[in-house]
Write a protein that holds these residues in place. Sequence first.
Motif, PDB file in Angstrom:
ATOM      1  N   GLN A 236       0.834  -1.203   0.000  1.00  0.00           N
ATOM      2  CA  GLN A 236       0.000   0.000   0.000  1.00  0.00           C
ATOM      3  C   GLN A 236       0.867   1.250   0.000  1.00  0.00           C
ATOM      4  OE1 GLN A 236      -3.025   0.773  -0.528  1.00  0.00           O
ATOM      5  NE2 GLN A 236      -2.839   2.943   0.046  1.00  0.00           N
ATOM      6  N   LYS A 237       2.020   1.184   0.661  1.00  0.00           N
ATOM      7  CA  LYS A 237       2.927   2.326   0.660  1.00  0.00           C
ATOM      8  C   LYS A 237       3.425   2.624  -0.754  1.00  0.00           C
ATOM      9  CE  LYS A 237       5.502   5.558   2.466  1.00  0.00           C
ATOM     10  NZ  LYS A 237       4.876   6.826   2.941  1.00  0.00           N
ATOM     11  N   ASP A 238       3.676   1.570  -1.543  1.00  0.00           N
ATOM     12  CA  ASP A 238       4.078   1.769  -2.934  1.00  0.00           C
ATOM     13  C   ASP A 238       2.971   2.456  -3.727  1.00  0.00           C
ATOM     14  OD1 ASP A 238       6.706   0.611  -2.949  1.00  0.00           O
ATOM     15  OD2 ASP A 238       5.779  -1.359  -2.805  1.00  0.00           O
ATOM     16  N   VAL A 239       1.709   2.065  -3.474  1.00  0.00           N
ATOM     17  CA  VAL A 239       0.583   2.715  -4.141  1.00  0.00           C
ATOM     18  C   VAL A 239       0.577   4.206  -3.832  1.00  0.00           C
ATOM     19  CG1 VAL A 239      -1.935   2.866  -4.279  1.00  0.00           C
ATOM     20  CG2 VAL A 239      -0.832   0.628  -4.159  1.00  0.00           C
ATOM     21  N   GLU A 240       0.777   4.538  -2.563  1.00  0.00           N
ATOM     22  CA  GLU A 240       0.776   5.945  -2.158  1.00  0.00           C
ATOM     23  C   GLU A 240       1.921   6.715  -2.817  1.00  0.00           C
ATOM     24  OE1 GLU A 240       1.013   5.676   2.065  1.00  0.00           O
ATOM     25  OE2 GLU A 240      -0.945   4.695   2.267  1.00  0.00           O
ATOM     26  N   GLU A 241       3.079   6.092  -2.895  1.00  0.00           N
ATOM     27  CA  GLU A 241       4.236   6.762  -3.490  1.00  0.00           C
ATOM     28  C   GLU A 241       4.065   6.939  -4.999  1.00  0.00           C
ATOM     29  OE1 GLU A 241       7.578   7.589  -1.383  1.00  0.00           O
ATOM     30  OE2 GLU A 241       5.540   8.047  -0.690  1.00  0.00           O
ATOM     31  N   VAL A 242       3.538   5.935  -5.666  1.00  0.00           N
ATOM     32  CA  VAL A 242       3.300   6.056  -7.111  1.00  0.00           C
ATOM     33  C   VAL A 242       2.235   7.120  -7.380  1.00  0.00           C
ATOM     34  CG1 VAL A 242       2.428   4.851  -9.158  1.00  0.00           C
ATOM     35  CG2 VAL A 242       4.067   3.725  -7.655  1.00  0.00           C
ATOM     36  N   ALA A 243       1.225   7.204  -6.531  1.00  0.00           N
ATOM     37  CA  ALA A 243       0.216   8.248  -6.681  1.00  0.00           C
ATOM     38  C   ALA A 243       0.852   9.635  -6.563  1.00  0.00           C
ATOM     39  CB  ALA A 243      -0.882   8.077  -5.639  1.00  0.00           C
ATOM     40  N   ARG A 244       1.796   9.796  -5.656  1.00  0.00           N
ATOM     41  CA  ARG A 244       2.519  11.072  -5.534  1.00  0.00           C
ATOM     42  C   ARG A 244       3.304  11.364  -6.814  1.00  0.00           C
ATOM     43  NH1 ARG A 244       6.608  10.834  -1.136  1.00  0.00           N
ATOM     44  NH2 ARG A 244       6.852  13.056  -1.652  1.00  0.00           N
ATOM     45  N   VAL A 245       3.919  10.316  -7.379  1.00  0.00           N
ATOM     46  CA  VAL A 245       4.701  10.477  -8.610  1.00  0.00           C
ATOM     47  C   VAL A 245       3.840  11.042  -9.738  1.00  0.00           C
ATOM     48  CG1 VAL A 245       5.806   9.170 -10.472  1.00  0.00           C
ATOM     49  CG2 VAL A 245       6.460   8.745  -8.093  1.00  0.00           C
ATOM     50  N   PHE A 246       2.600  10.568  -9.841  1.00  0.00           N
ATOM     51  CA  PHE A 246       1.754  10.946 -10.975  1.00  0.00           C
ATOM     52  C   PHE A 246       0.859  12.149 -10.700  1.00  0.00           C
ATOM     53  CE2 PHE A 246       2.918   6.634 -12.265  1.00  0.00           C
ATOM     54  CZ  PHE A 246       3.248   6.869 -13.591  1.00  0.00           C
ATOM     55  N   THR A 247       1.076  12.853  -9.583  1.00  0.00           N
ATOM     56  CA  THR A 247       0.355  14.112  -9.411  1.00  0.00           C
ATOM     57  C   THR A 247       0.783  15.084 -10.500  1.00  0.00           C
ATOM     58  OG1 THR A 247       2.075  14.763  -7.816  1.00  0.00           O
ATOM     59  CG2 THR A 247      -0.008  13.947  -6.905  1.00  0.00           C
ATOM     60  N   GLY A 248      -0.191  15.823 -11.003  1.00  0.00           N
ATOM     61  CA  GLY A 248       0.099  16.774 -12.080  1.00  0.00           C
ATOM     62  C   GLY A 248      -0.026  16.202 -13.480  1.00  0.00           C
ATOM     63  N   TRP A 249      -0.139  14.873 -13.602  1.00  0.00           N
ATOM     64  CA  TRP A 249      -0.397  14.258 -14.918  1.00  0.00           C
ATOM     65  C   TRP A 249      -1.884  14.494 -15.205  1.00  0.00           C
ATOM     66  CZ3 TRP A 249       2.490   9.923 -17.591  1.00  0.00           C
ATOM     67  CH2 TRP A 249       3.878  10.012 -17.332  1.00  0.00           C
ATOM     68  N   SER A 250      -2.163  15.412 -16.097  1.00  0.00           N
ATOM     69  CA  SER A 250      -3.531  15.852 -16.283  1.00  0.00           C
ATOM     70  C   SER A 250      -3.858  15.956 -17.771  1.00  0.00           C
ATOM     71  CB  SER A 250      -3.734  17.194 -15.563  1.00  0.00           C
ATOM     72  OG  SER A 250      -5.095  17.559 -15.542  1.00  0.00           O
ATOM     73  N   MET A 251      -4.899  16.721 -18.098  1.00  0.00           N
ATOM     74  CA  MET A 251      -5.407  16.781 -19.462  1.00  0.00           C
ATOM     75  C   MET A 251      -6.080  18.121 -19.709  1.00  0.00           C
ATOM     76  SD  MET A 251      -8.703  14.285 -18.825  1.00  0.00           S
ATOM     77  CE  MET A 251      -9.733  14.872 -20.158  1.00  0.00           C
ATOM     78  N   GLY A 252      -6.145  18.516 -20.978  1.00  0.00           N
ATOM     79  CA  GLY A 252      -6.924  19.681 -21.359  1.00  0.00           C
ATOM     80  C   GLY A 252      -8.384  19.299 -21.508  1.00  0.00           C
TER      81      GLY A 252
ATOM     82  N   LYS B  86      14.670   4.686  -4.899  1.00  0.00           N
ATOM     83  CA  LYS B  86      14.433   6.104  -4.673  1.00  0.00           C
ATOM     84  C   LYS B  86      14.183   6.813  -5.996  1.00  0.00           C
ATOM     85  CE  LYS B  86      15.932   9.968  -1.843  1.00  0.00           C
ATOM     86  NZ  LYS B  86      16.881  10.411  -0.803  1.00  0.00           N
ATOM     87  N   ILE B  87      13.100   7.578  -6.028  1.00  0.00           N
ATOM     88  CA  ILE B  87      12.752   8.391  -7.189  1.00  0.00           C
ATOM     89  C   ILE B  87      12.951   9.845  -6.786  1.00  0.00           C
ATOM     90  CG2 ILE B  87      10.985   8.938  -8.903  1.00  0.00           C
ATOM     91  CD1 ILE B  87      11.783   6.001  -8.903  1.00  0.00           C
ATOM     92  N   ARG B  88      14.008  10.441  -7.254  1.00  0.00           N
ATOM     93  CA  ARG B  88      14.306  11.819  -6.873  1.00  0.00           C
ATOM     94  C   ARG B  88      13.376  12.795  -7.581  1.00  0.00           C
ATOM     95  NH1 ARG B  88      18.462  12.128  -3.652  1.00  0.00           N
ATOM     96  NH2 ARG B  88      20.063  10.479  -3.631  1.00  0.00           N
ATOM     97  N   ALA B  89      13.064  13.875  -6.885  1.00  0.00           N
ATOM     98  CA  ALA B  89      12.170  14.882  -7.432  1.00  0.00           C
ATOM     99  C   ALA B  89      12.658  15.333  -8.812  1.00  0.00           C
ATOM    100  CB  ALA B  89      12.081  16.067  -6.483  1.00  0.00           C
ATOM    101  N   GLY B  90      11.768  15.241  -9.783  1.00  0.00           N
ATOM    102  CA  GLY B  90      12.184  15.577 -11.147  1.00  0.00           C
ATOM    103  C   GLY B  90      11.033  15.879 -12.069  1.00  0.00           C
ATOM    104  N   GLY B  91       9.897  16.254 -11.503  1.00  0.00           N
ATOM    105  CA  GLY B  91       8.755  16.621 -12.330  1.00  0.00           C
ATOM    106  C   GLY B  91       8.186  15.446 -13.100  1.00  0.00           C
ATOM    107  N   MET B  92       7.835  15.674 -14.361  1.00  0.00           N
ATOM    108  CA  MET B  92       7.196  14.640 -15.166  1.00  0.00           C
ATOM    109  C   MET B  92       8.094  13.425 -15.373  1.00  0.00           C
ATOM    110  SD  MET B  92       5.405  14.964 -18.910  1.00  0.00           S
ATOM    111  CE  MET B  92       6.791  14.347 -19.861  1.00  0.00           C
TER     112      MET B  92
END
Length: 452
Positions: free
Chosen positions: A232-248, A274-280
Amino acid sequence: MAHRILSLLLFASIVSAAPKSSLRVKTNGQNVEHALNRLTFGPRPGDAELVRKMGLNEWIELQLHPERIAENPQLAEKLAPLKTLESREYKAFPKDDESKRAIRQMVVELTQAKLYRAVLSERQLEEVLVDFWFNHFNVFLEKGAVRWLATSYERDAIRPHVLGKFEDLVKATAQHPAMLFYLDNWQSVSPEFGERLNRARKGKARVKGINENYARELMELHTLGVDGGYTQKDVEEVARVFTGWSMGRPQQGGGFRFVVMAHDKGDKTVLGQKIRAGGMEEGLQVIHLLATHPSTARHISLKLAQRFVSDTPPEELVEQMANTFTQTGGDIRAVLRTLFASRHFWSPEVQRAKMKSPLEMVASTLRGTEAELRNPLLVARALEQMGQPLYRKQEPTGYDNTSAEWLNSAGLLARMNFAVALSENKLMGVRIDTARYAETAKQMGGPEFQKR
């Protein structure tokens, strides 16, 4: 006779393009029948003879390279009037009634094209795989903006990658607005950004912040599998990774957008890495991590083996396919070649042992009787009665590869009614030559013809 002449012309045009095959399977009647049952939506009269002339190994290799196959001109003729299939501009409509008509037209033409291709295409394995991968990366047509987006989703995210690299398929679906909308990731934002929006909105509908829907299905269904080793922690972390992935806005042709301000800018840890902060780029890094993971290799190999071999495929076969997946970086064509070269695929025990889905049953019946498909929408209604409304599986799982989903009395009765109506030319939207195929159509409603 016309179909027979057309088949011979198509055969003549593609046989010279048939690539040499590394497969070594005997071209005998039993193997040819089995290949046609599994790699196509069902054989047409004369198909077995054409495969024998070409050679079974060469025919399979050609199906693995659909770009080398001359397409059926009848299919092109049927698809030509369906203008929304290729339209890439979805403009805002000034009136609600215009918007509704436009949506309805897109849904109608998408459904028509699905059935025309299943019945008429010479690139049968490609069509089988488009159906397979759409279900694997399922979106539900009746959810809001997906109505606008499903045509583009199948055309641009699914179809170009069905025999390519699995990672490209994951990326294409992850960034398509249909998936972003269906699993709500377009609304997923960092808690900080969500709070800022809520303060600015002053009492309007609140922004909820991080949404875990896509992250969970990405790992559970699309890549690793339910037993793939994530938490479940991985789910939470992956969800954080994909914040900002959006659409017009989909009505205005909006595609994928990465909203920098909405992205969680902290470091993350996924599957111990570890996934370092790097935007998209974080999302692309996680897609690569998941798409090339050993659990994904096994999960995808198992699902393909269930589709093409049996509901419970041999462990040895799944391991062989998973090894090919890993060694080739997720090359789907190579994984399928391993499958088709395996003795398990050709085992007598698995032949005629898979329950057809309603789509497979209907398409195989129409192909086997050389039916004239006049109105696919009426055939689509028959599929609904059998329990498979096209593009309308609400759950992210898509329609199942195994027989259990289709073994129910209502669905089986609907299949028999379909076959009887077809044999008597009482099925609206379809016509057959009753002098030649009435008995064949009726037989296809029986238990043996429900299998492939």
